[in-house]
Enzyme design. Structure first.
Site: not given
Ligand code: GLA
Length: 400
Positions: A203, A182-183, A185, A148
């Protein structure tokens, strides 16, 4: 020591870095992840029961393999040696025993860490401990790492992910490396040589088309994730996939919406990581998640992500080239209301904008399999005329 030997030794560590494990994900990874449903409420009994359900309820036979423990599995601090410690209240038997159990079922285990100082759930992150953590994961038998991007001030994504890739490689146990920034970069531009898949969005949320605004960040409904990025399909392919996030199939949407969600993840060659409670999924959800023909589209060895060919009013036409010059074609009704839909194949000549595939339906005829009904549905010689329910899909496999 001879000069040539010294030079060779100097280069050894360099030769060992810069690589990811080869061919771990020739097709999109399939599995389950704890986060969407269980959040911080995870424990070893749950994970074992998920492994049991994989075998008992047909998920394993359908191709699902990885059982991934997301955030919140460790103690809040590292121990004196600097190691991550599984929370004994959640995992009293430790992760190694759990990994052994999962492996005994012919399945694989994944775990979660973060490139920053702390995870998104405020547990210790791997920054500065990459090799130590990679070795620990290898000693437990971990097969998949989701990594993450919280609490990463001052870090460069490409470098931070490369550091962990090198650590995993040095630890020596093949691990699928899931990049989760999350895209933000543009990982599709640099991650192919670093991980096997990369998230392309924030998410997901368990709704068809909503946005959940948390103030400093947003969660995205299924259709928002589908249409978030443009022009990234050319970067995806075997061993390097655009990851549209863990699925919300079975988490409260209608059967039509679940079907559309699963269809789009399959068409888009996304990882198929279930995010529901597979121990208690209803028959409709199980049927969707284990549909062999839909999964075959996702797992097609060419690994080409679908593209949107056109919009016909509220219906989107998505197309995915498949092996043996076959195609998957999906008609997706974005509206809540049903549509009466018509499509005359013979008037369509489809050209893939990024890869070298084209078809002229006025010249070439295919047999149609309706993937969700399981029925043979004539040929492309006849126009399609159908009612598509609100938020539902009509999907065909076209073969000779
Ligand atoms: C981020 C990730 C999620 C999950 C949470 C856990 O938001 O994008 O998919 O792993 O952290 O805290």
């Amino acid at each position: 020591m001879k000069k040539t030997w010294i030079i060779l030794l100097l280069f050894l560590p360099v030769a060992a870095s810069g690589q990811k494990f080869p061919n771990l994900a020739p097709t999109p990874p399939m599995g389950w992840n704890s986060w969407n449903t269980f959040n911080t409420n995870i424990n070893e009994n749950l994970i074992r029961a998920v492994a049991d359900a994989f075998v008992k309820d047909g998920y394993k036979d359908a191709g699902y393999k990885y059982i991934i423990i997301d955030d919140c599995w460790s103690m809040k601090q590292r121990n004196k040696e600097g190691n991550l410690v599984p929370d004994p209240a959640k995992f009293p038997g430790g992760i190694k025993a759990l990994a052994d159990y999962i492996h005994s079922k012919g399945l694989k285990i994944g775990i979660y860490s973060c490139a920053g100082t702390r995870t998104c759930g405020d547990y210790p992150g791997s920054k500065g401990y990459e090799l130590q953590d990679a070795k620990l994961f290898a000693s437990w038998g971990i097969d998949y790492l989701k990594y993450d991007w919280c609490n990463t001030a001052g870090l460069t994504a490409e470098k931070a992910y490369a550091t962990m890739r090198d650590a995993l490689f040095a630890a020596g146990r093949p691990v699928v490396f899931g990049i989760c920034e999350w895209g933000d970069n543009q990982p599709w531009l640099w991650a192919k040589n670093i991980g096997q898949l990369w998230r392309i969005s924030g998410d997901i949320a368990p709704c068809f088309d909503c946005v959940v605004d948390h103030g400093s960040y947003k969660d995205w409904g299924v259709m928002k994730v589908v249409s978030m990025r443009k022009d990234i399909r050319k970067y995806a392919g075997p061993n390097g996939w655009n990851d549209f996030d863990m699925m919300e199939v079975g988490n409260g949407m209608t059967a039509s919406e679940n079907r559309s969600h699963f269809t789009m993840w399959s068409m888009l060659a996304s990882a198929l990581i279930m995010g529901n409670d597979v121990r208690s999924a209803d028959p409709s959800t199980v049927g969707i998640l284990t549909n062999k023909e839909m999964i075959a589209v996702n797992q097609d060895p060419l690994g080409i992500q679908a593209f949107k060919y056109k919009d016909i009013d509220s219906t989107e036409v998505w197309v995915k080239p498949l092996k043996n010059k076959e195609w998957a074609v999906c008609f997706l009704n974005r509206k809540k209301e049903p549509v009466s839909f018509g499509f005359n194949w013979a008037e369509n000549m489809i050209s893939d904008p990024d890869f070298d595939f084209k078809v002229d339906f006025s010249k070439e005829k295919f047999n149609l399999l309706n993937i969700w009904s399981g029925n043979r549905a004539g040929t492309t010689g006849d126009a399609v005329k159908a009612q598509i329910a609100g938020h539902d899909v009509l999907v065909f496999r076209l073969s000779h």
